[in-house]
Motif scaffolding. Structure first.
Motif, short mmCIF file in Angstrom:
data_model
loop_
_atom_site.label_atom_id
_atom_site.label_comp_id
_atom_site.label_asym_id
_atom_site.label_seq_id
_atom_site.Cartn_x
_atom_site.Cartn_y
_atom_site.Cartn_z
N ALA A 253 23.29 -28.79 -17.72
CA ALA A 253 23.67 -30.13 -17.22
C ALA A 253 24.46 -30.50 -16.03
O ALA A 253 25.61 -29.83 -15.68
N LEU A 254 24.21 -31.56 -15.49
CA LEU A 254 25.06 -32.17 -14.02
C LEU A 254 26.36 -32.40 -14.48
O LEU A 254 27.38 -32.17 -13.88
N GLY A 255 26.31 -32.96 -15.64
CA GLY A 255 27.98 -33.19 -16.02
C GLY A 255 28.87 -31.94 -16.00
O GLY A 255 29.99 -31.99 -15.91
N LEU A 256 28.39 -30.95 -16.66
CA LEU A 256 29.00 -29.70 -16.92
C LEU A 256 29.27 -29.10 -15.35
O LEU A 256 30.41 -28.59 -14.91
N MET A 257 28.39 -28.93 -14.47
CA MET A 257 28.41 -28.55 -12.96
C MET A 257 29.48 -29.57 -12.11
O MET A 257 30.32 -28.81 -11.42
N ALA A 258 29.61 -30.76 -12.40
CA ALA A 258 30.38 -31.50 -11.92
C ALA A 258 31.87 -31.39 -12.35
O ALA A 258 32.73 -31.27 -11.57
N ARG A 259 32.03 -31.00 -13.75
CA ARG A 259 33.12 -30.76 -14.19
C ARG A 259 33.68 -29.45 -13.57
O ARG A 259 34.92 -29.35 -13.11
N ASP A 260 32.86 -28.63 -13.65
CA ASP A 260 33.36 -27.11 -12.98
C ASP A 260 33.81 -27.23 -11.45
O ASP A 260 34.74 -26.64 -11.28
N ALA A 261 33.08 -28.03 -10.72
CA ALA A 261 33.47 -28.09 -9.15
C ALA A 261 34.83 -28.88 -9.22
O ALA A 261 35.69 -28.29 -8.46
N ALA A 262 34.96 -29.70 -9.94
CA ALA A 262 36.34 -30.57 -10.05
C ALA A 262 37.43 -29.45 -10.47
O ALA A 262 38.49 -29.69 -9.97
N ALA B 275 37.58 -26.34 -10.32
CA ALA B 275 37.80 -25.26 -9.50
C ALA B 275 38.84 -25.73 -8.23
O ALA B 275 40.02 -25.22 -7.89
N VAL B 276 38.47 -27.09 -7.80
CA VAL B 276 39.38 -27.76 -6.85
C VAL B 276 40.86 -27.69 -7.31
O VAL B 276 41.81 -27.38 -6.63
N GLU B 277 40.82 -28.19 -8.70
CA GLU B 277 42.12 -28.46 -9.43
C GLU B 277 42.91 -26.95 -9.70
O GLU B 277 44.12 -26.97 -9.22
N THR B 278 42.18 -25.97 -9.77
CA THR B 278 42.67 -24.75 -10.06
C THR B 278 43.21 -24.25 -8.55
O THR B 278 44.61 -23.77 -8.62
N ALA B 279 42.52 -24.64 -7.65
CA ALA B 279 43.09 -24.17 -6.22
C ALA B 279 44.40 -24.84 -5.96
O ALA B 279 45.21 -24.10 -5.63
N ALA B 280 44.57 -26.09 -6.28
CA ALA B 280 45.60 -27.06 -6.09
C ALA B 280 46.94 -26.26 -6.68
O ALA B 280 47.76 -26.36 -6.21
N GLN B 281 46.68 -25.81 -7.85
CA GLN B 281 47.85 -25.15 -8.74
C GLN B 281 48.49 -24.20 -8.09
O GLN B 281 49.68 -23.71 -8.41
N ARG B 282 47.86 -23.57 -6.92
CA ARG B 282 48.47 -22.46 -6.28
C ARG B 282 48.68 -22.72 -4.80
O ARG B 282 48.86 -21.90 -3.94
N ALA C 297 36.21 -29.39 -1.91
CA ALA C 297 36.50 -30.55 -2.55
C ALA C 297 35.55 -31.40 -2.00
O ALA C 297 35.30 -32.58 -2.75
N ALA C 298 34.87 -31.35 -0.81
CA ALA C 298 33.86 -32.30 -0.31
C ALA C 298 32.74 -32.21 -1.27
O ALA C 298 31.96 -33.35 -1.47
N ALA C 299 32.36 -30.93 -1.43
CA ALA C 299 31.15 -31.05 -2.44
C ALA C 299 31.46 -31.32 -3.67
O ALA C 299 30.66 -31.88 -4.37
N SER C 300 32.65 -31.14 -4.07
CA SER C 300 32.87 -31.75 -5.44
C SER C 300 32.74 -33.23 -5.68
O SER C 300 32.38 -33.63 -6.74
#
Length: 295
Positions: free
Chosen positions: A231-240, A242-249, A257-260
């Protein structure tokens, strides 16, 4: 070795894994809050139960759940009675959740492994998924029979608890970036009168090639089928995530982020239930007969 295993979450992926394990000779019990999911699993030979606590003490447990929050709510219930050896979490979850669950399980003498998977329903049915594994060395040893059964040995131990989810999120966001960029590139090819399918084939044999150009666009976008099953909703969630996980470090990956953001735009336009390959409708509408609107 015990061949008793429980699968929690009998949706598209979990149901397929439960069926594959049953066919491989495991005694499989399953649970899902959906009566329809339980009924489908029963038809494949999986014995289902109505409540999660009935699965506590099962020697091996596989989780296939919709989110980290559901994992957090599920693991304590599974640890209420002794007897469980290992919990293998195939959910695309969050690193902190996996680390916390691994710590909680260790207190009970149970191995917890985060092992989010790739390969789709077809890979699950065949028992040939790819898994990204985060675990201590001892936990990995205990969980190895389950990992082998699900992946036929196609898994990589990436580090401590949570590592599997870090790399799975990065894998998905890279696929998300590629689905946007390949769509845009093929739209340019079409604008110059080049057949997008021919362009995709040419690129796929060269340095710009990828699974997205070699299979996803030719098989699901250019054919107009959009039937990958993810589902598109799952990929959109995972991309977001990933960016959030990066920000935590303290990382700020600008391209990711642009792709997300493009995926969030597609989510708003097409809805979470659209196939994830339908991102092409918004990033490369000239490639799709219906433009940006879902069929």
């Amino acid at each position: 070795m015990s061949k008793h295993i429980a699968v929690v979450g009998l949706g598209s992926m979990g149901g397929a894994m439960a069926t594959a394990l049953h066919r491989a000779g495991w005694q499989v019990h399953g649970h899902d809050p959906s009566p329809a999911a339980r009924s489908a699993a029963e038809k494949e030979g999986v014995h289902t139960v109505d409540s999660l606590d009935q699965l506590a003490s099962t020697p091996y447990v596989v989780l296939s759940l919709p989110s980290a929050s559901v994992v957090e709510a599920t693991v304590p219930t599974l640890l209420t009675r002794p007897g469980t050896l290992a919990i293998v979490d195939t959910t695309t979850s969050q690193p902190a959740t996996s680390a916390a669950c691994a710590s909680l399980a260790a207190e009970k003498g149970v191995a917890f492994v985060d092992a989010p998977v790739s390969g789709g329903r077809a890979g699950a049915v065949a028992g040939r998924l790819t898994a990204f594994v985060g675990a201590t060395a001892d936990a990995l040893d205990v969980a190895r029979p389950v990992l082998d059964a699900l992946t036929d040995g196609q898994y990589r131990h990436l580090g401590d608890p949570g590592s599997g989810n870090v790399v799975k999120l990065l894998n998905n966001v890279l696929a998300a970036v590629n689905l946007v960029s390949v769509g845009e590139a093929l739209a340019v090819a079409k604008a110059y009168g080049v057949d997008p399918a021919a362009a995709a084939a040419g690129i796929s044999g060269a340095s710009g090639g990828s699974k997205v150009s070699a299979a996803m666009y030719p098989d699901w976008v250019l054919t107009g089928t959009y039937d990958s099953g993810f589902a598109l909703g799952l990929m959109a969630r995972d991309a977001a995530l990933a960016v959030e996980t990066a920000a935590q470090r303290g990382e700020a990956p600008q391209l990711l982020a642009a792709a997300s953001n493009r995926w969030q735009e597609a989510l708003a336009a097409l809805g979470p239930g659209a196939d994830f390959t339908e991102i092409a409708r918004t990033v490369a509408p000239s490639l799709t007969a219906e433009g940006t609107a879902a069929a």
